[in-house]
Scaffold this active site. Structure first.
Site, mmCIF file in Angstrom:
data_model
loop_
_atom_site.group_PDB
_atom_site.id
_atom_site.type_symbol
_atom_site.label_atom_id
_atom_site.label_comp_id
_atom_site.label_asym_id
_atom_site.label_seq_id
_atom_site.Cartn_x
_atom_site.Cartn_y
_atom_site.Cartn_z
ATOM 1 C CE LYS A 54 -4.379 -1.329 2.029
ATOM 2 N NZ LYS A 54 -5.387 -0.993 3.032
ATOM 3 C CE LYS A 106 -6.964 -7.383 -1.744
ATOM 4 N NZ LYS A 106 -7.151 -7.034 -0.309
ATOM 5 C CE LYS A 138 -14.433 -2.807 1.240
ATOM 6 N NZ LYS A 138 -13.791 -3.012 2.546
HETATM 7 P P1 AMP Z 1 -11.264 -5.335 3.521
HETATM 8 O O1 AMP Z 1 -12.257 -4.946 2.482
HETATM 9 O O2 AMP Z 1 -9.847 -5.126 3.081
HETATM 10 O O3 AMP Z 1 -11.550 -4.781 4.875
HETATM 11 O O4 AMP Z 1 -11.399 -6.914 3.679
HETATM 12 C C1 AMP Z 1 -12.399 -7.509 4.471
HETATM 13 C C2 AMP Z 1 -12.375 -9.015 4.345
HETATM 14 O O5 AMP Z 1 -12.628 -9.395 2.985
HETATM 15 C C3 AMP Z 1 -11.031 -9.663 4.728
HETATM 16 O O6 AMP Z 1 -11.274 -10.896 5.371
HETATM 17 C C4 AMP Z 1 -10.378 -9.874 3.398
HETATM 18 O O7 AMP Z 1 -9.428 -10.912 3.417
HETATM 19 C C5 AMP Z 1 -11.577 -10.216 2.528
HETATM 20 N N1 AMP Z 1 -11.308 -9.887 1.127
HETATM 21 C C6 AMP Z 1 -11.142 -8.652 0.593
HETATM 22 N N2 AMP Z 1 -10.885 -8.722 -0.733
HETATM 23 C C7 AMP Z 1 -10.891 -10.050 -1.027
HETATM 24 C C8 AMP Z 1 -10.677 -10.789 -2.244
HETATM 25 N N3 AMP Z 1 -10.413 -10.171 -3.388
HETATM 26 N N4 AMP Z 1 -10.762 -12.141 -2.174
HETATM 27 C C9 AMP Z 1 -11.034 -12.775 -1.009
HETATM 28 N N5 AMP Z 1 -11.234 -12.132 0.161
HETATM 29 C C10 AMP Z 1 -11.162 -10.790 0.153
#
Ligand code: AMP
Ligand code: TRP
Length: 338
Positions: free
Chosen positions: A118, A201, A204
């Site tokens: 990041k 990956k 968002k």
């Molecule tokens: P975040 O949106 O970064 O707060 O992620 C929240 C949860 O979603 C965490 O458990 C991440 O590991 C999961 N997550 C986010 N993006 C992905 C993705 N592309 N594939 C699988 N899990 C994801």
């Protein structure tokens, strides 16, 4: 000495730093729903204090917090079965986070790959919070003595750091107060990839909206994005082995498997030899049939923000009942007078 026994308890969180994606749904929320009402107490959190490690417009942050909460609820998190709240309402997270900042070592933080990715070449300009974030994440988990944390693959290193922090705390203070939490990373969609680049990956905050499916996308957008998803020209192989070195193809098969509650092997068995002209529309239809009811319900919930806020406040009241005694006991162990 006998090991202390900890209540089987799940904690996990999602940052309100934008809208929810299909990655969040398949890698996290869908699995959170699956763990609800079984052997575990389940605690799910919209981690707003994590979101502000990078700049968030205040009005958008409040809206995104409600949107993530609506996503949890619409996907099946039931406030009578799980505790659902936003992190900043339970101040014990930040208080334990400070103590853990004094336990975690700089050398450990310097190994965190997510920070390096990041921050990139701009590490000097990042907030101190972004750097310290995994230590707050450890506090989120350990303030409930959570034993299991379902997350996507990208969070594995942070859960390992949580174990290191618990172990060092226990060692330094000669106690066995904190559990060594297990990450739970299973199923076909622990790492949903970007639709335009199968080596990245789905997130968002990617540059182009075409690279991700948002939970609030309508049927047209979902179909268009899957039909335009990057793939190689070869049809689907006869066995899963044939997807090695075909990251984009593998990703679409994994998404199909996760959406239909089956395995990638079963998807290949059913669609062996299919070309993209057949498989992509089938995937788009499947995604629309699974996501449309959730996004409709999210829309309905978001029309009543007062109700979402009420649910979050009531969840925070329940969370505090677990967190406060653990914080107080931690203060005693550390020697902080109260
Ligand atoms: P975040 O949106 O970064 O707060 O992620 C929240 C949860 O979603 C965490 O458990 C991440 O590991 C999961 N997550 C986010 N993006 C992905 C993705 N592309 N594939 C699988 N899990 C994801
Ligand atoms: N760091 C996680 C992410 O970016 C979100 C998170 C914060 C979390 N605290 C947590 C996940 C505690 C699991 C448990 O996705």
């Amino acid at each position: 000495m006998t090991e202390p026994t900890f209540t089987p308890r799940v904690f996990s969180g999602i940052k309100p730093s934008g809208g929810l994606t299909l990655g969040n749904y398949l890698g996290a929320i869908k699995r959170f729903v699956g763990m609800q009402g079984g052997a575990f107490e389940t605690i799910y959190c919209v981690v707003d204090l994590h979101a502000i490690t990078v700049w968030q417009d205040p009005a958008e942050l409040a809206q995104a917090t409600r949107e993530v909460a609506a996503g949890f609820l619409a996907a099946g998190i039931d406030p009578s079965k799980s505790i659902l709240f936003n992190q900043s309402m339970v101040s014990a997270h930040a208080e334990l986070g400070w103590i853990f900042n004094c336990v975690a070592r700089l050398g450990w933080m310097n190994r965190m790959t997510q920070f390096k990715e990041k921050a990139g070449k701009n590490a000097e300009k990042q907030s101190l919070g972004l750097y310290a974030y995994p230590s707050l994440m450890a506090a989120d988990i350990l303030i409930y003595h959570a034993t299991h944390v379902p997350v996507g693959e990208d969070q594995k290193q942070h859960v390992e750091l949580t174990r290191d922090i618990a172990a060092k705390f226990n060692h330094d203070y000669k106690t066995d107060f904190f559990p060594l939490t297990e990450p739970v990373i299973e199923g076909p969609a622990t790492r949903v990839m970007n639709l335009r680049d199968g080596t990245k990956k789905m997130s968002k905050s990617g540059e182009s909206d075409m690279e991700r499916i948002n939970m609030l996308d309508d049927a047209d957008a979902i179909s268009k994005k899957f039909k335009k998803a990057r793939t190689d020209p070869a049809p689907l192989p006869e066995t899963l082995d044939g997807l090695k070195d075909r990251p984009e193809a593998r990703n679409l098969v994994d998404i199909y498997a996760a959406l239909s509650d089956t395995t990638p092997e079963a998807v290949i068995a059913e669609h062996a030899g299919a070309g993209w002209g057949a498989f992509k529309p089938a995937l788009a239809d499947l995604a629309v049939s699974k996501l449309a009811p959730i996004s409709d319900e999210m829309g309905r919930l978001m029309n009543d923000p007062a109700e979402i806020d009420r649910i979050l406040r009531s969840g925070a009241d329940k969370a505090r009942v677990i967190a406060e005694p653990i914080l107080q006991r931690t203060y005693d162990i550390v020697g902080l007078l109260r």
